[in-house]
Motif scaffolding. Sequence first.
Motif, PDB file in Angstrom:
ATOM      1  N   TYR A 314       0.849  -1.203   0.000  1.00  0.00           N
ATOM      2  CA  TYR A 314       0.000   0.000   0.000  1.00  0.00           C
ATOM      3  C   TYR A 314       0.882   1.249   0.000  1.00  0.00           C
ATOM      4  N   ASP A 315       0.508   2.202  -0.831  1.00  0.00           N
ATOM      5  CA  ASP A 315       1.268   3.443  -0.982  1.00  0.00           C
ATOM      6  C   ASP A 315       0.384   4.604  -0.536  1.00  0.00           C
ATOM      7  N   ALA A 316       0.623   5.095   0.674  1.00  0.00           N
ATOM      8  CA  ALA A 316      -0.191   6.185   1.216  1.00  0.00           C
ATOM      9  C   ALA A 316       0.100   7.509   0.530  1.00  0.00           C
ATOM     10  N   VAL A 317       1.274   7.662  -0.061  1.00  0.00           N
ATOM     11  CA  VAL A 317       1.583   8.890  -0.793  1.00  0.00           C
ATOM     12  C   VAL A 317       0.637   9.030  -1.985  1.00  0.00           C
ATOM     13  N   ILE A 318       0.459   7.932  -2.711  1.00  0.00           N
ATOM     14  CA  ILE A 318      -0.456   7.912  -3.844  1.00  0.00           C
ATOM     15  C   ILE A 318      -1.887   8.173  -3.386  1.00  0.00           C
ATOM     16  N   ALA A 319      -2.270   7.554  -2.281  1.00  0.00           N
ATOM     17  CA  ALA A 319      -3.637   7.738  -1.776  1.00  0.00           C
ATOM     18  C   ALA A 319      -3.891   9.199  -1.414  1.00  0.00           C
ATOM     19  N   ARG A 320      -2.925   9.836  -0.764  1.00  0.00           N
ATOM     20  CA  ARG A 320      -3.084  11.259  -0.416  1.00  0.00           C
ATOM     21  C   ARG A 320      -3.188  12.117  -1.668  1.00  0.00           C
ATOM     22  N   TYR A 321      -2.394  11.773  -2.665  1.00  0.00           N
ATOM     23  CA  TYR A 321      -2.438  12.505  -3.939  1.00  0.00           C
ATOM     24  C   TYR A 321      -3.808  12.366  -4.595  1.00  0.00           C
ATOM     25  N   ALA A 322      -4.326  11.132  -4.624  1.00  0.00           N
ATOM     26  CA  ALA A 322      -5.643  10.900  -5.224  1.00  0.00           C
ATOM     27  C   ALA A 322      -6.730  11.631  -4.460  1.00  0.00           C
ATOM     28  N   ALA A 323      -6.615  11.651  -3.120  1.00  0.00           N
ATOM     29  CA  ALA A 323      -7.597  12.363  -2.308  1.00  0.00           C
ATOM     30  C   ALA A 323      -7.588  13.847  -2.642  1.00  0.00           C
ATOM     31  N   ARG A 324      -6.411  14.397  -2.858  1.00  0.00           N
ATOM     32  CA  ARG A 324      -6.302  15.827  -3.149  1.00  0.00           C
ATOM     33  C   ARG A 324      -6.787  16.171  -4.560  1.00  0.00           C
ATOM     34  N   VAL A 325      -6.353  15.389  -5.541  1.00  0.00           N
ATOM     35  CA  VAL A 325      -6.692  15.688  -6.932  1.00  0.00           C
ATOM     36  C   VAL A 325      -8.196  15.548  -7.196  1.00  0.00           C
ATOM     37  N   ASN A 326      -8.807  14.565  -6.541  1.00  0.00           N
ATOM     38  CA  ASN A 326     -10.214  14.276  -6.794  1.00  0.00           C
ATOM     39  C   ASN A 326     -11.168  14.926  -5.800  1.00  0.00           C
ATOM     40  N   GLY A 327     -10.644  15.400  -4.665  1.00  0.00           N
ATOM     41  CA  GLY A 327     -11.527  15.854  -3.609  1.00  0.00           C
ATOM     42  C   GLY A 327     -12.281  14.694  -2.991  1.00  0.00           C
ATOM     43  N   VAL A 328     -11.584  13.587  -2.735  1.00  0.00           N
ATOM     44  CA  VAL A 328     -12.222  12.379  -2.218  1.00  0.00           C
ATOM     45  C   VAL A 328     -12.880  12.667  -0.872  1.00  0.00           C
ATOM     46  N   SER A 329     -14.146  12.290  -0.749  1.00  0.00           N
ATOM     47  CA  SER A 329     -14.861  12.429   0.521  1.00  0.00           C
ATOM     48  C   SER A 329     -14.833  11.133   1.318  1.00  0.00           C
ATOM     49  N   ASP A 330     -14.798   9.989   0.610  1.00  0.00           N
ATOM     50  CA  ASP A 330     -14.798   8.678   1.257  1.00  0.00           C
ATOM     51  C   ASP A 330     -13.931   7.721   0.457  1.00  0.00           C
ATOM     52  N   PHE A 331     -13.180   6.883   1.167  1.00  0.00           N
ATOM     53  CA  PHE A 331     -12.477   5.784   0.529  1.00  0.00           C
ATOM     54  C   PHE A 331     -13.219   4.476   0.789  1.00  0.00           C
ATOM     55  N   VAL A 332     -13.191   3.586  -0.200  1.00  0.00           N
ATOM     56  CA  VAL A 332     -13.561   2.188  -0.020  1.00  0.00           C
ATOM     57  C   VAL A 332     -12.278   1.385  -0.155  1.00  0.00           C
ATOM     58  N   LEU A 333     -11.885   0.710   0.910  1.00  0.00           N
ATOM     59  CA  LEU A 333     -10.664  -0.095   0.934  1.00  0.00           C
ATOM     60  C   LEU A 333     -11.031  -1.532   0.557  1.00  0.00           C
ATOM     61  N   THR A 334     -10.506  -2.019  -0.550  1.00  0.00           N
ATOM     62  CA  THR A 334     -10.891  -3.337  -1.053  1.00  0.00           C
ATOM     63  C   THR A 334      -9.789  -4.371  -0.812  1.00  0.00           C
ATOM     64  N   LYS A 335     -10.185  -5.639  -0.870  1.00  0.00           N
ATOM     65  CA  LYS A 335      -9.275  -6.796  -0.860  1.00  0.00           C
ATOM     66  C   LYS A 335      -8.398  -6.858   0.391  1.00  0.00           C
ATOM     67  N   LEU A 336      -8.960  -6.428   1.517  1.00  0.00           N
ATOM     68  CA  LEU A 336      -8.213  -6.552   2.771  1.00  0.00           C
ATOM     69  C   LEU A 336      -7.905  -8.011   3.074  1.00  0.00           C
ATOM     70  N   ASP A 337      -8.774  -8.915   2.649  1.00  0.00           N
ATOM     71  CA  ASP A 337      -8.588 -10.344   2.918  1.00  0.00           C
ATOM     72  C   ASP A 337      -7.317 -10.916   2.295  1.00  0.00           C
ATOM     73  N   VAL A 338      -6.833 -10.281   1.228  1.00  0.00           N
ATOM     74  CA  VAL A 338      -5.631 -10.779   0.553  1.00  0.00           C
ATOM     75  C   VAL A 338      -4.402 -10.677   1.464  1.00  0.00           C
ATOM     76  N   LEU A 339      -4.432  -9.760   2.425  1.00  0.00           N
ATOM     77  CA  LEU A 339      -3.293  -9.574   3.327  1.00  0.00           C
ATOM     78  C   LEU A 339      -3.268 -10.585   4.470  1.00  0.00           C
ATOM     79  N   THR A 340      -4.310 -11.377   4.614  1.00  0.00           N
ATOM     80  CA  THR A 340      -4.358 -12.389   5.672  1.00  0.00           C
ATOM     81  C   THR A 340      -3.203 -13.378   5.518  1.00  0.00           C
ATOM     82  N   GLY A 341      -2.579 -13.708   6.637  1.00  0.00           N
ATOM     83  CA  GLY A 341      -1.508 -14.697   6.612  1.00  0.00           C
ATOM     84  C   GLY A 341      -0.117 -14.115   6.555  1.00  0.00           C
ATOM     85  N   LEU A 342       0.003 -12.791   6.711  1.00  0.00           N
ATOM     86  CA  LEU A 342       1.314 -12.152   6.727  1.00  0.00           C
ATOM     87  C   LEU A 342       1.672 -11.770   8.164  1.00  0.00           C
TER      88      LEU A 342
END
Length: 432
Positions: A314-342
């Motif tokens: 996960y790249d939070a720098v990119i996420a912050r950039y996307a939030a700023r460029v788009n004016g994101v009001s809400d994020f939907v975080l997908t595929k959290l299950d893929v990280l299971t087992g680490l």
Amino acid sequence: MPAIAIIGAQWGDEGKGKATDLLGTRVDYVVKFNGGNNAGHTVVITDASGHTEKYALHLLPSGILTPGCTPVIGNGVVVDLAVLFEELEALEQRGVDVSRLRISANAHVIADYNRTLDKVTERFLGSRRIGTTGRGIGPTYADKMNRIGLRIQDIFDEKILTQKVEGVLDLKNQVLTKIYNRRAATVEATVEELLAFADRLRPMVCDTGLLLNEALDRGETVLLEAGQATLLDVDHGTYPFVTSSSATAGGACTGSGIPPRRLDQVIGIVKAYTTRVGEGPFPTELFDEFGAHLSKVGAEFGVTTGRPRRCGWYDAVIARYAARVNGVSDFVLTKLDVLTGLDQVPVCVAYDVNGVRHDEMPVNQSDFHHAVPIYEYLPGWWEDISHARTFEELPANAQAYVKAVEALSGARISAVGVGPSRDATIAIHDLI
């Protein structure tokens, strides 16, 4: 009632189709406003009896799967008519009602010569290739900007269509034959191919900008669904390794005919890790067993191309950039299950570029290309989370991961995906 934009916050494949489908039961119109059949999405629907159906959509808005919802292909889309009718016929054979589909008269059409030019240009570029899908998307958008494009409405006037094709082939055939040593396209074949769709197409075509604004006037809800994602936007992405259209919230307005003042909410879709397809810089990309884990468990292969996706943390720098460029009001975080087992899960919080820390996206493309991720390490979890339906049902470490990512990303996380099916989503805040 609102106009809502759903935007990819990374390099695409974040799960926008699922998010759109989730909201589809609560909206009246779902609009695809950019791109073409170069980016697909998969929607998995499980009925009350537990039977699961998987749908792979490439050109059609995902709202086509929601009864009572009107799917719209906006003016900002480029349309391969053969692909359009293949998708419609495939859905009809599976019992899906596609009669409500509406298509903008101003959307541009992908012609045979556009597909040919896309493929031969990529081959000609060699190691400098962009990594396109070869489906004629870029050349069609180039024709649009050069004012030599073909629009849906042109197909209903054979004389106008023929004149336009004659004009564009005077130019294109010079390129095909003299630069790429390919066979010239003929006016007759191009016109005949496009006219063959006219009768089936006519009932679907209208002034979609008027249609959508009148719907908003009546108090109905319009959902605007992006193709591709922020980092592939032609202006705001990792140029030149981008798509040829505007995949950000600004593109939602120009690609649909809805004015900016009517856009009430921007929902950014972001994976719990990062992927991209095609060429270009990717700071958190993994080339080890962890990258293989994300690829295998996440089934990271392109819906449209079948190409393996490049995987990284996960790249939070990119996420912050996307939030700023788009004016994101809400994020939907997908595929959290893929990280299971680490045992632990790294999150990129900043970049190191030649010894200088960057907490925001470097403005210089060369700096971004040489960016080295600075990680924070969060504890992992081993519990199966695919059946969790409330935030409290997640393991403590999974909850902590979501909260940490939220704090780093510039907007609240309102939903979390824990599996591929329609109902495998945890709602934290209301999205509408």
